[in-house]
Write a protein that holds these residues in place. Structure first.
Motif, mmCIF file in Angstrom:
data_model
loop_
_atom_site.group_PDB
_atom_site.id
_atom_site.type_symbol
_atom_site.label_atom_id
_atom_site.label_comp_id
_atom_site.label_asym_id
_atom_site.label_seq_id
_atom_site.Cartn_x
_atom_site.Cartn_y
_atom_site.Cartn_z
ATOM 1 N N ALA A 123 27.974 10.324 -29.398
ATOM 2 C CA ALA A 123 26.550 10.007 -29.320
ATOM 3 C C ALA A 123 26.130 9.756 -27.878
ATOM 4 O O ALA A 123 25.062 10.204 -27.437
ATOM 5 C CB ALA A 123 26.235 8.788 -30.181
ATOM 6 N N VAL B 130 17.252 9.447 -33.449
ATOM 7 C CA VAL B 130 17.678 10.718 -34.045
ATOM 8 C C VAL B 130 19.203 10.771 -34.159
ATOM 9 O O VAL B 130 19.758 11.181 -35.190
ATOM 10 C CB VAL B 130 17.158 11.909 -33.214
ATOM 11 C CG1 VAL B 130 17.790 13.216 -33.691
ATOM 12 C CG2 VAL B 130 15.640 12.002 -33.304
ATOM 13 N N LEU B 131 19.879 10.340 -33.101
ATOM 14 C CA LEU B 131 21.346 10.322 -33.136
ATOM 15 C C LEU B 131 21.866 9.362 -34.196
ATOM 16 O O LEU B 131 22.861 9.647 -34.883
ATOM 17 C CB LEU B 131 21.893 9.929 -31.756
ATOM 18 C CG LEU B 131 21.721 10.957 -30.640
ATOM 19 C CD1 LEU B 131 22.137 10.359 -29.304
ATOM 20 C CD2 LEU B 131 22.539 12.212 -30.931
ATOM 21 N N LYS B 132 21.188 8.233 -34.353
ATOM 22 C CA LYS B 132 21.620 7.231 -35.329
ATOM 23 C C LYS B 132 21.615 7.798 -36.740
ATOM 24 O O LYS B 132 22.542 7.530 -37.534
ATOM 25 C CB LYS B 132 20.705 6.002 -35.255
ATOM 26 C CG LYS B 132 21.072 4.899 -36.244
ATOM 27 C CD LYS B 132 20.171 3.688 -36.073
ATOM 28 C CE LYS B 132 20.553 2.577 -37.051
ATOM 29 N NZ LYS B 132 19.707 1.361 -36.860
ATOM 30 N N TYR B 133 20.598 8.592 -37.057
ATOM 31 C CA TYR B 133 20.467 9.096 -38.425
ATOM 32 C C TYR B 133 21.006 10.514 -38.596
ATOM 33 O O TYR B 133 20.805 11.134 -39.643
ATOM 34 C CB TYR B 133 19.006 9.019 -38.860
ATOM 35 C CG TYR B 133 18.531 7.588 -39.013
ATOM 36 C CD1 TYR B 133 18.950 6.822 -40.097
ATOM 37 C CD2 TYR B 133 17.705 7.000 -38.068
ATOM 38 C CE1 TYR B 133 18.539 5.504 -40.241
ATOM 39 C CE2 TYR B 133 17.284 5.684 -38.200
ATOM 40 C CZ TYR B 133 17.707 4.940 -39.286
ATOM 41 O OH TYR B 133 17.307 3.627 -39.424
ATOM 42 N N THR B 134 21.691 11.011 -37.588
ATOM 43 C CA THR B 134 22.350 12.313 -37.716
ATOM 44 C C THR B 134 23.858 12.154 -37.516
ATOM 45 O O THR B 134 24.620 12.063 -38.483
ATOM 46 C CB THR B 134 21.765 13.333 -36.715
ATOM 47 O OG1 THR B 134 21.790 12.776 -35.385
ATOM 48 C CG2 THR B 134 20.335 13.701 -37.095
ATOM 49 N N VAL B 135 24.285 12.086 -36.275
ATOM 50 C CA VAL B 135 25.726 11.978 -36.001
ATOM 51 C C VAL B 135 26.226 10.540 -36.058
ATOM 52 O O VAL B 135 27.422 10.286 -36.114
ATOM 53 C CB VAL B 135 26.076 12.588 -34.627
ATOM 54 C CG1 VAL B 135 25.693 14.054 -34.578
ATOM 55 C CG2 VAL B 135 25.403 11.822 -33.487
ATOM 56 N N GLY B 136 25.279 9.564 -36.037
ATOM 57 C CA GLY B 136 25.680 8.164 -35.980
ATOM 58 C C GLY B 136 25.929 7.738 -34.545
ATOM 59 O O GLY B 136 26.401 8.546 -33.728
#
Length: 419
Positions: free
Chosen positions: A120, A385-391
């Protein structure tokens, strides 16, 4: 210019050692890995797209957005001294500015350390350095709309440091604090792995600032360079003093960590106006920065915003202060082609002091607000966006046991006893 570029490059070693020193031993390799990849990603990304975004030759002065295409565009004379009338080539310009771009991303690294997923962080760095930083930077250094407004930022208190600081603030908000950092309303100290390493890092950063600010003169002019290096060093000194006295008053102890961040605070604070603030006022700018960095660190803890190395307090808080200080203490006299003094509106005035109004507080405030809003909103959106996609956060188990063993398979500090 190339020597200055090398000095700015050394700052990445300084950031690496500061962060490794302030971070816990179980996360040392992870911290160093991020700090190793950051300049790599920063330089390549700035080469591919960032430089053409930040310095678009095809855009008219006062633009909001411009782009010359992928890779640095080379015209006739760019690879000779004709590029800057005998000073340096366009390749030199690219490499010097690329080091600045990578620095903005490194600021984020320290704040979000010890709980962010490596993947991330690397994706964030790619986007932030490739798009956000150069677009914001173009508004001033690329002769964009802030430059036309009269906004002044000599070497990047806002364009580098507070932009990175806003990114760091967004990161720690979305990530949340480390496990066990705040318990029952109290701040739990998490001792760093190496105080000596942190001290070495701060002095490496101070050394690098001679290239960061000194190189921003963009020439070897002895008068200008010597003034910049004097104001830079004086502000670093009083920044350390301001932090020391403030920490002593608030915590009743001589806090080395605060002194170290105070030095960096003074350096960040003077960066916007190192060439237009007198040495006497540089002492004051640095001292106030040293006070602010302590107050800011305490305030962040009050709101449970966990910043491992104090990056937000050093780079954001003091970056904003230093930029506004230019509108208060800046003495640069602006003249027209006839040698007459002119103010921000372009009108002829009688004295240099009146002409110094070209470095107005209002234009500085607008610049700080515009760059801050853009950097923070962009960084916050990227992290969400990163939190809810790749974490973006490692598991609780990995965080408690340390990221080194889980993500890298080695430890930063290993003692081997012979049989």
């Amino acid at each position: 210019m190339m020597i200055s570029t090398a000095l700015v490059f050394i700052m990445h070693l300084g950031f690496a050692t500061v962060e490794a020193g302030f971070g816990q031993a179980k996360n040392t390799v992870n911290i160093l890995f991020k700090n190793t990849l950051t300049p790599i990603i920063g330089l390549v990304t700035f080469y591919l797209i960032g430089f053409s975004l930040m310095y678009p030759r095809t855009a008219e002065p006062g633009f909001f957005f411009g782009f010359d295409g992928f890779f640095p565009q080379m015209n006739e004379g760019d690879q000779t001294f004709a590029y800057t009338s005998g000073a340096y080539t366009r390749w030199t310009d690219f490499l010097f500015q690329a080091m600045f771009a990578a620095t903005a991303a490194t600021i984020v690294s320290g704040a979000v350390a010890e709980r962010i997923k490596l993947s991330a962080y690397l994706i964030f760095t790619l986007i932030f350095v490739g798009l956000v930083y150069p677009i914001v930077g173009s508004w001033k250094w690329g002769t964009g709309w802030l430059d036309a407004l009269g906004f002044y930022d000599f070497a990047g208190s806002t364009l580098v440091h507070s932009v990175g600081g806003w990114g760091a603030l967004a990161g720690i908000i979305v990530l949340g604090p480390r496990i066990g950092k705040y318990v029952d309303g109290k701040v739990v100290d998490k001792p760093g792995s190496s105080v000596p390493l942190a001290v070495i890092g701060v002095f490496l950063l101070w050394l690098g600032w001679f290239g960061f600010n000194g190189g921003s003169v963009l020439s070897g002019d002895p008068e200008a360079v010597s003034l910049v290096l004097v104001t830079t060093s004086l502000a670093a000194c009083t920044g350390g003093l301001g932090a020391m006295f403030t920490a002593l008053f608030m915590f009743n102890r001589l806090d080395l960590g605060m002194v170290l961040n105070g030095i960096l605070a003074g350096l960040v604070g003077i960066t916007a106006g190192a060439d237009v603030i007198s040495p006497n006022y540089a002492l004051l700018v640095g001292f106030i920065a040293g006070i602010l960095v302590v107050l800011s660190a305490v305030a962040l803890d009050k709101f449970h915003l966990d910043d491992v190395v104090g990056a937000v307090s050093v780079h954001l808080t003091c970056g904003v202060w230093g930029t506004l200080a230019v509108g208060i203490f800046g003495f640069k006299a602006i003249t027209n082609d006839n040698g007459e003094f002119i103010n921000a509106a372009g009108n002829v005035v009688s004295t240099a002091a009146e002409a110094a109004n070209a470095l107005s507080f209002s234009s500085q405030l607008i610049g700080v607000a515009a760059c801050g809003a853009t950097a923070f909103i962009s960084a916050f959106a990227i992290f969400i966006v990163l939190k809810y996609t790749v974490g973006i956060r490692v598991s609780a188990e990995h965080e408690r046991q340390g990221m080194d063993s889980h993500e890298h398979g080695i430890r930063g500090y290993t003692i081997i006893y012979d049989e």
